[in-house]
Design an enzyme around this catalytic site. Structure first.
Site, short mmCIF file in Angstrom:
data_model
loop_
_atom_site.label_atom_id
_atom_site.label_comp_id
_atom_site.label_asym_id
_atom_site.label_seq_id
_atom_site.Cartn_x
_atom_site.Cartn_y
_atom_site.Cartn_z
N HIS A 17 1.01 -1.33 0.14
CA HIS A 17 0.18 0.04 0.15
C HIS A 17 0.73 1.42 0.11
O HIS A 17 1.91 1.45 0.72
CB HIS A 17 -0.69 -0.43 1.06
CG HIS A 17 -1.99 -1.35 1.03
ND1 HIS A 17 -2.62 -1.19 1.03
CD2 HIS A 17 -1.42 -2.48 2.07
CE1 HIS A 17 -3.86 -1.56 0.97
NE2 HIS A 17 -2.88 -3.00 1.29
N PRO A 18 0.65 2.56 -0.56
CA PRO A 18 1.29 3.42 -0.48
C PRO A 18 0.32 3.93 0.16
O PRO A 18 -0.45 4.33 1.17
CB PRO A 18 0.67 4.37 -1.78
CG PRO A 18 -0.56 3.68 -2.48
CD PRO A 18 -0.65 2.28 -1.85
N ILE B 162 -5.60 2.70 7.01
CA ILE B 162 -6.33 2.67 7.39
C ILE B 162 -7.74 2.57 5.98
O ILE B 162 -7.14 2.58 4.76
CB ILE B 162 -6.68 3.91 7.97
CG1 ILE B 162 -8.10 4.22 8.77
CG2 ILE B 162 -6.48 5.34 6.81
CD1 ILE B 162 -8.81 5.36 9.15
N GLU C 205 -10.24 4.06 -3.78
CA GLU C 205 -10.28 4.62 -1.78
C GLU C 205 -10.32 5.63 -1.39
O GLU C 205 -10.92 5.63 -0.52
CB GLU C 205 -10.05 2.99 -1.63
CG GLU C 205 -10.57 1.70 -2.50
CD GLU C 205 -8.97 0.57 -2.50
OE1 GLU C 205 -9.68 -0.91 -2.91
OE2 GLU C 205 -8.22 1.04 -1.61
N ALA D 134 -10.02 4.14 3.80
CA ALA D 134 -10.62 5.48 3.75
C ALA D 134 -11.17 5.28 2.62
O ALA D 134 -11.48 6.25 2.70
CB ALA D 134 -8.98 5.61 2.68
N PHE E 78 1.54 3.31 7.21
CA PHE E 78 -0.18 3.73 8.02
C PHE E 78 -1.45 3.67 7.47
O PHE E 78 -1.49 3.52 6.16
CB PHE E 78 -0.31 5.19 8.43
CG PHE E 78 -1.46 5.14 9.22
CD1 PHE E 78 -2.24 5.23 10.02
CD2 PHE E 78 -3.32 6.37 8.54
CE1 PHE E 78 -3.12 5.13 11.00
CE2 PHE E 78 -3.97 6.36 9.00
CZ PHE E 78 -4.47 6.08 10.52
#
Length: 346
Positions: free
Chosen positions: A79-80, A129, A96, A131, A127
């Site tokens: 994930h970026p 989440i 997303e 989104a 991090f």
């Protein structure tokens, strides 16, 4: 026998619609959903799936119980950071994060990038989440809040967020198949596309839903042995959107966990969900005839549901005895900002 039956049904559906069913999905397809190689291999081996719910339950089981920490970190690394605008960012990531990008200002974007760096420096991974539908202010607030966690707590938080993202992407795979099904020519000019899909859906739902570890026979139960619901007694209504985690005590399972062991790694996560509009959680464990005796814990994220309330979270520990393996354990939570009650329901 179950696999043979599923293969015959897939063959029927393919001949009926001209669309090959999801058994065509490869490890690379599953890796688009989650960057863990172990996850992708296990999902490819576990298919084909009878429906979206079957695939999601299997994915949750694989991610939380079969993929180790190394696999989790591999998934995180795919994930970026939130807010990244590099051309290499996938289309799914862009979609997303679309609300986050449209609600960001120059100031909040710079602050987000700064906190992303701080988080990476502290925990060693990006991090994470889910989104989707969240604006930059909400994401930034959650990042700052989670930054104060201990690494082991944040590792589990990130794993559950990854699970949410993965489930959204699995839904995309199924939607792709459905779109293809509606685009093929009809074998009957008076039959509508919706009717054809209805026939297909009925055909699929006729397949017994079994756990990934038990594909012979149909379970006697129609729901998992442990369930819950949450009632917001301050509003007199179901509590929708409350996060719930179910765990089992696996360290010295013959001895009850003590208060001092509340953060012990001997607690194994069985499932995670959020309560629906009726206050009931999604499936927290597999449907099985006999539940394993031992100690279980359900934890409710009351702090996120009611940020101004008194309780940051509520954990309920209970025991399933040897002579109770066939029983059902419904453990509800009656919650208000300054009190809560629980009981064993039916």
């Amino acid at each position: 026998m179950f696999q043979d039956k599923k293969h015959r049904e897939n063959t029927f559906i393919q001949s009926f619609t001209g669309v090959k069913m999801e058994s065509r999905w490869t490890e690379e397809d599953w890796k688009r959903c989650c960057g863990s190689t172990k996850f992708a291999k296990e999902m490819a081996a576990a298919g084909p799936f009878s429906d979206l719910d079957h695939a999601v339950r299997t994915a949750r089981h694989i991610w939380l119980n079969l993929v180790d920490v190394k696999g989790w970190l591999e998934g995180f690394a795919a994930h970026p950071a939130i807010g990244t605008t590099s051309p290499s960012v996938s289309q799914w990531c862009k979609e997303e994060q679309s609300k986050a990008m449209t609600t960001a200002t120059d100031t909040t974007m710079e602050e987000l990038k700064d906190w992303n760096r701080k988080y990476m420096d502290k925990f060693g991974f990006v991090f994470l989440i889910c989104a989707s539908g969240r604006g930059t202010p909400e994401i930034l607030a959650e990042l700052k809040k989670r930054y104060t966690n201990r690494p082991i707590v944040e590792l589990e938080n990130a794993a559950h967020e990854e699970s949410k993202i993965t489930e959204l992407r699995i839904k995309r795979l199924f939607e792709t198949t459905e779109v293809a099904a509606t685009s093929v020519a009809s074998i009957d000019p008076v039959t509508k596309a919706g009717d054809r899909l209805g026939i297909i859906g009925a055909h699929l739902t006729a397949v017994p839903k079994t756990s990934p570890e038990n594909i012979t026979g149909t379970p006697l139960r129609s729901k998992p042995p442990i369930t819950t619901h949450v009632l917001d007694v301050s509003r007199g209504a179901p509590a929708s959107g409350m996060e719930v985690i179910l765990e089992k005590w696996i360290y010295g399972s013959n001895q009850p966990p003590t208060f001092a062991e509340r953060d012990h790694p001997g607690w194994k996560t069985l499932g995670y969900s959020e309560t629906h509009s009726d206050g009931r959680s999604g499936q927290l464990m597999e449907i099985m005839d006999y539940i394993e005796p031992g100690f279980y814990r359900i934890t409710f994220n009351t702090g996120k549901y009611a940020p101004m309330g008194f309780y940051p979270y509520v954990s309920i520990v209970f025991q399933v005895r040897e002579n109770q393996k066939m029983e059902h354990f419904h453990v509800p939570l009656l919650h208000s900002p300054f009190s809560f009650t629980t009981y064993r329901g039916s």
